[in-house]
Design a protein around this motif. Structure first.
Motif, PDB file in Angstrom:
ATOM      1  N   ARG A 155       0.869  -1.173   0.000  1.00 36.12           N
ATOM      2  CA  ARG A 155       0.000   0.000   0.000  1.00 36.12           C
ATOM      3  C   ARG A 155       0.909   1.228   0.000  1.00 36.12           C
ATOM      4  NH1 ARG A 155      -2.687   2.956   5.169  1.00 36.12           N
ATOM      5  NH2 ARG A 155      -4.157   4.333   4.087  1.00 36.12           N
ATOM      6  N   TYR A 156       0.543   2.244  -0.771  1.00 38.28           N
ATOM      7  CA  TYR A 156       1.388   3.426  -0.859  1.00 38.28           C
ATOM      8  C   TYR A 156       0.550   4.641  -1.235  1.00 38.28           C
ATOM      9  CZ  TYR A 156       1.202   2.143  -5.832  1.00 38.28           C
ATOM     10  OH  TYR A 156       0.777   1.808  -7.091  1.00 38.28           O
ATOM     11  N   LYS A 157       1.092   5.809  -0.972  1.00 38.42           N
ATOM     12  CA  LYS A 157       0.397   7.076  -1.232  1.00 38.42           C
ATOM     13  C   LYS A 157      -1.004   7.076  -0.627  1.00 38.42           C
ATOM     14  CE  LYS A 157       2.932   8.169  -5.475  1.00 38.42           C
ATOM     15  NZ  LYS A 157       2.842   8.482  -6.933  1.00 38.42           N
ATOM     16  N   ARG A 158      -1.188   6.334   0.451  1.00 36.27           N
ATOM     17  CA  ARG A 158      -2.435   6.231   1.225  1.00 36.27           C
ATOM     18  C   ARG A 158      -3.577   5.593   0.453  1.00 36.27           C
ATOM     19  NH1 ARG A 158      -3.856  11.855   4.006  1.00 36.27           N
ATOM     20  NH2 ARG A 158      -5.275  10.550   5.211  1.00 36.27           N
ATOM     21  N   PHE A 159      -3.787   5.997  -0.790  1.00 36.38           N
ATOM     22  CA  PHE A 159      -4.979   5.570  -1.508  1.00 36.38           C
ATOM     23  C   PHE A 159      -4.722   4.532  -2.598  1.00 36.38           C
ATOM     24  CE2 PHE A 159      -5.842   9.959  -0.045  1.00 36.38           C
ATOM     25  CZ  PHE A 159      -6.871   9.671   0.834  1.00 36.38           C
ATOM     26  N   LEU A 160      -3.522   3.984  -2.659  1.00 32.97           N
ATOM     27  CA  LEU A 160      -3.194   3.015  -3.695  1.00 32.97           C
ATOM     28  C   LEU A 160      -2.651   1.731  -3.077  1.00 32.97           C
ATOM     29  CD1 LEU A 160      -1.350   5.355  -6.234  1.00 32.97           C
ATOM     30  CD2 LEU A 160      -3.750   4.628  -6.299  1.00 32.97           C
ATOM     31  N   ALA A 161      -2.987   0.609  -3.710  1.00 33.76           N
ATOM     32  CA  ALA A 161      -2.469  -0.683  -3.273  1.00 33.76           C
ATOM     33  C   ALA A 161      -2.217  -1.545  -4.495  1.00 33.76           C
ATOM     34  CB  ALA A 161      -3.442  -1.382  -2.326  1.00 33.76           C
ATOM     35  N   ASP A 162      -1.031  -2.146  -4.553  1.00 29.13           N
ATOM     36  CA  ASP A 162      -0.725  -3.100  -5.620  1.00 29.13           C
ATOM     37  C   ASP A 162      -1.054  -4.501  -5.137  1.00 29.13           C
ATOM     38  OD1 ASP A 162       0.151  -1.087  -7.276  1.00 29.13           O
ATOM     39  OD2 ASP A 162       2.271  -1.341  -6.779  1.00 29.13           O
ATOM     40  N   VAL A 163      -1.748  -5.255  -5.984  1.00 26.20           N
ATOM     41  CA  VAL A 163      -2.246  -6.585  -5.622  1.00 26.20           C
ATOM     42  C   VAL A 163      -1.913  -7.559  -6.746  1.00 26.20           C
ATOM     43  CG1 VAL A 163      -4.309  -7.955  -5.126  1.00 26.20           C
ATOM     44  CG2 VAL A 163      -4.101  -5.625  -4.195  1.00 26.20           C
ATOM     45  N   ARG A 164      -1.478  -8.754  -6.358  1.00 28.80           N
ATOM     46  CA  ARG A 164      -1.214  -9.816  -7.335  1.00 28.80           C
ATOM     47  C   ARG A 164      -2.418 -10.751  -7.380  1.00 28.80           C
ATOM     48  NH1 ARG A 164       3.028 -11.294  -5.380  1.00 28.80           N
ATOM     49  NH2 ARG A 164       4.483 -10.172  -6.727  1.00 28.80           N
TER      50      ARG A 164
END
Length: 243
Positions: free
Chosen positions: A15-24
């Motif tokens: 999770r980064y920049k509070r409002f973004l999450a990278d998911v596989r």
């Protein structure tokens, strides 16, 4: 109350920049999902955690996916979408699940009030015997050893809401702080004095002044222990304000 479509399972990358999450995703594809949570999400973003995403086909949306749920420990699920609790609370109140708030015929959302220019989450009116009820909803996802804590970061906004609720009681109305327990591992809710000592002090002051403090648990998981798209509140859990 359920998700409109089945959720998509994946694994959290970051999770980064509070409002973004990278998911596989299960097929190996990596996607970026919207993370609708302004808080610290303490305890709700373990490395490589199982997560569940909702999907949108709205062409105007920048991101197709929204992060909804996370497995914080084996078989333990939390809802991290802070857009959900107000809807969960309203649905539960209108369905008669919240026993303390039955008998009201009208429910309004985001009503302006107070000297500090707040917006109340839910305003209940139309009870034949009781005054209007001003209901502030808070999402509880921080868990430690079966204890649920709020807040998960210092919250001046939350402190303001407590002052506003006390003012409503002083004017003769009901004021209610409703904790929506969106974590299946929580058995009791406490103020997080170790995170925001002022909030804990104000919460105890508010209850002494007549603000009602309630907590209700969300289902979140199906009978097999896996998320089944259920969001409804099902039962009360204790609130412990002892220091």
């Amino acid at each position: 109350m359920k998700y409109s479509e089945p959720l998509l399972e994946g694994r959290l990358i970051r999770r980064y920049k509070r409002f973004l999450a990278d998911v596989r995703l299960p097929d190996g594809q990596e996607v970026t999902a919207h993370c609708p949570n302004t808080g610290s999400m303490l305890g709700c973003q373990p490395d490589n955690a199982r997560v569940w995403l909702s999907q949108s086909d709205n062409p105007k949306r920048k991101l197709k996916y929204t992060w909804e749920l996370v497995e914080t420990a084996p078989g333990v699920v939390a809802c991290v979408n802070t857009a959900r609790p107000n809807h969960q609370a309203r649905h539960a109140i209108e369905a008669g699940v919240v026993a303390e708030l039955t008998g009201y015929t009208n429910c309004r959302s985001e009503v302006r009030y107070g000297v500090e220019k707040s917006r109340i989450d839910l305003l209940l009116s139309g009870h034949p015997e009781r005054p209007d009820a001003w209901v502030e909803v808070k999402n509880v996802t921080l868990a430690e050893g079966g204890q649920g804590y709020f807040p998960d970061a210092v919250t001046e906004r939350g402190q303001k809401h407590l002052r506003e609720l006390m003012a409503q009681v002083a004017q003769g109305d009901r004021a209610v702080l409703l904790f929506v327990v969106n974590h299946t591992g929580i058995e009791q809710v406490r103020p997080a004095d170790h995170i925001d000592v002022r909030y804990g002090q104000l919460l105890r002051q508010a209850r002494a002044a007549g603000v009602e403090v309630l907590a209700y648990r969300a289902a979140l998981a199906g009978p097999d222990g896996n998320p089944g798209g259920r969001l409804e509140l099902t039962e009360a859990v204790p609130v412990n304000l002892e220091p």
